[in-house]
Design a protein around this motif. Structure first.
Motif, PDB file in Angstrom:
ATOM      1  N   ALA A  15      48.735  80.844  35.638  1.00  0.00           N
ATOM      2  CA  ALA A  15      49.216  82.087  36.240  1.00  0.00           C
ATOM      3  C   ALA A  15      49.656  81.872  37.682  1.00  0.00           C
ATOM      4  O   ALA A  15      50.713  82.358  38.101  1.00  0.00           O
ATOM      5  N   ARG A  16      48.853  81.142  38.445  1.00  0.00           N
ATOM      6  CA  ARG A  16      49.205  80.882  39.850  1.00  0.00           C
ATOM      7  C   ARG A  16      50.457  80.031  39.947  1.00  0.00           C
ATOM      8  O   ARG A  16      51.331  80.292  40.782  1.00  0.00           O
ATOM      9  N   LEU A  17      50.565  79.014  39.099  1.00  0.00           N
ATOM     10  CA  LEU A  17      51.746  78.147  39.117  1.00  0.00           C
ATOM     11  C   LEU A  17      52.993  78.933  38.716  1.00  0.00           C
ATOM     12  O   LEU A  17      54.043  78.810  39.348  1.00  0.00           O
ATOM     13  N   TYR A  18      52.854  79.760  37.695  1.00  0.00           N
ATOM     14  CA  TYR A  18      53.968  80.604  37.250  1.00  0.00           C
ATOM     15  C   TYR A  18      54.448  81.505  38.389  1.00  0.00           C
ATOM     16  O   TYR A  18      55.648  81.600  38.666  1.00  0.00           O
ATOM     17  N   GLY A  22      58.002  80.990  40.294  1.00  0.00           N
ATOM     18  CA  GLY A  22      58.916  82.124  40.165  1.00  0.00           C
ATOM     19  C   GLY A  22      59.305  82.713  41.502  1.00  0.00           C
ATOM     20  O   GLY A  22      60.481  82.987  41.760  1.00  0.00           O
ATOM     21  N   ARG A  23      58.326  82.901  42.378  1.00  0.00           N
ATOM     22  CA  ARG A  23      58.620  83.479  43.696  1.00  0.00           C
ATOM     23  C   ARG A  23      59.461  82.540  44.547  1.00  0.00           C
ATOM     24  O   ARG A  23      60.381  82.969  45.251  1.00  0.00           O
ATOM     25  N   LEU A  24      59.163  81.248  44.489  1.00  0.00           N
ATOM     26  CA  LEU A  24      59.957  80.279  45.241  1.00  0.00           C
ATOM     27  C   LEU A  24      61.389  80.245  44.710  1.00  0.00           C
ATOM     28  O   LEU A  24      62.349  80.241  45.484  1.00  0.00           O
ATOM     29  N   SER A  25      61.533  80.266  43.404  1.00  0.00           N
ATOM     30  CA  SER A  25      62.865  80.267  42.798  1.00  0.00           C
ATOM     31  C   SER A  25      63.657  81.500  43.220  1.00  0.00           C
ATOM     32  O   SER A  25      64.832  81.400  43.593  1.00  0.00           O
ATOM     33  N   ARG A  26      63.038  82.673  43.186  1.00  0.00           N
ATOM     34  CA  ARG A  26      63.731  83.900  43.608  1.00  0.00           C
ATOM     35  C   ARG A  26      64.106  83.847  45.076  1.00  0.00           C
ATOM     36  O   ARG A  26      65.201  84.253  45.469  1.00  0.00           O
ATOM     37  N   ALA A  27      63.212  83.329  45.904  1.00  0.00           N
ATOM     38  CA  ALA A  27      63.508  83.225  47.341  1.00  0.00           C
ATOM     39  C   ALA A  27      64.702  82.298  47.581  1.00  0.00           C
ATOM     40  O   ALA A  27      65.568  82.598  48.408  1.00  0.00           O
ATOM     41  N   LEU A  28      64.756  81.208  46.852  1.00  0.00           N
ATOM     42  CA  LEU A  28      65.873  80.281  47.019  1.00  0.00           C
ATOM     43  C   LEU A  28      67.173  80.859  46.459  1.00  0.00           C
ATOM     44  O   LEU A  28      68.245  80.630  47.012  1.00  0.00           O
ATOM     45  N   ARG A 113      70.854  76.162  49.068  1.00  0.00           N
ATOM     46  CA  ARG A 113      69.498  76.324  48.538  1.00  0.00           C
ATOM     47  C   ARG A 113      68.640  75.088  48.801  1.00  0.00           C
ATOM     48  O   ARG A 113      67.450  75.217  49.107  1.00  0.00           O
ATOM     49  N   VAL A 114      69.228  73.913  48.716  1.00  0.00           N
ATOM     50  CA  VAL A 114      68.480  72.688  49.013  1.00  0.00           C
ATOM     51  C   VAL A 114      68.110  72.650  50.498  1.00  0.00           C
ATOM     52  O   VAL A 114      66.991  72.266  50.859  1.00  0.00           O
ATOM     53  N   LEU A 115      69.031  73.076  51.362  1.00  0.00           N
ATOM     54  CA  LEU A 115      68.721  73.135  52.797  1.00  0.00           C
ATOM     55  C   LEU A 115      67.579  74.117  53.076  1.00  0.00           C
ATOM     56  O   LEU A 115      66.681  73.828  53.875  1.00  0.00           O
ATOM     57  N   GLU A 116      67.619  75.265  52.417  1.00  0.00           N
ATOM     58  CA  GLU A 116      66.544  76.254  52.599  1.00  0.00           C
ATOM     59  C   GLU A 116      65.212  75.691  52.117  1.00  0.00           C
ATOM     60  O   GLU A 116      64.189  75.852  52.780  1.00  0.00           O
ATOM     61  N   LEU A 117      65.217  75.022  50.970  1.00  0.00           N
ATOM     62  CA  LEU A 117      63.986  74.407  50.487  1.00  0.00           C
ATOM     63  C   LEU A 117      63.511  73.338  51.470  1.00  0.00           C
ATOM     64  O   LEU A 117      62.315  73.240  51.760  1.00  0.00           O
TER      65      LEU A 117
END
Length: 145
Positions: A15-18, A22-28, A113-117
């Motif tokens: 659950a935590r990994l999901y 998910g949140r990191l993906s949406r932010a990017l 997106r790679v720069l933001e990450l």
């Protein structure tokens, strides 16, 4: 048996990994989209990576219904990011491909997106970054069928 804050219960890990992924993906995804929605960027990225596809095959790869993909592709064609032509093997079907302009959009979005990450990774402590780098092969193995 109790668990410490540093060691989550086994049931909590998925659950935590999901949530974290998910949140990191949406932010990017919020960074670097030049007015195109997630579905359009995703379809365009698939065309850039896979090359020319039948409209139905693109819909299947994206996991959406054919009418939904037809609307997405129509918008991308209108914007000049995708070319569409009848399939010579089946005149009822369409072949779609990313144009040079579409390839540039995908490249730009990916770079942003790679720069933001990268900026987010730079904020990590060195030991956290090392642990994350060590986990990349494990995360990649989760992608295998």
């Amino acid at each position: 048996m109790t668990t410490s804050a540093a060691e989550p219960a086994v049931g909590d890990v998925p659950a935590r990994l999901y949530l974290a992924i998910g949140r990191l993906s949406r932010a990017l995804r919020r960074s670097g989209s030049p007015g195109l929605g997630h579905g359009s960027i995703s379809a365009l990225s698939t065309l850039v990576n896979c090359g020319e596809l039948r409209l139905g095959d693109l819909a299947a790869k994206e996991g959406v219904a054919a009418p939904t993909m037809s609307r997405i592709v129509a918008s991308l064609v209108e914007s000049g990011y995708v070319g569409r032509e009848p399939d010579p093997a089946d005149r009822r079907a369409w072949l779609v491909r990313a144009t040079d302009s579409g390839e540039r959009i995908v490249s730009g979005v990916r770079s942003t997106r790679v720069l933001e990450l990268g900026r987010r990774l730079d904020r990590l402590a060195p030991d956290e970054r090392e642990r994350l780098v060590a986990a990349i092969p494990v995360l990649e193995s989760l992608l295998a069928d």
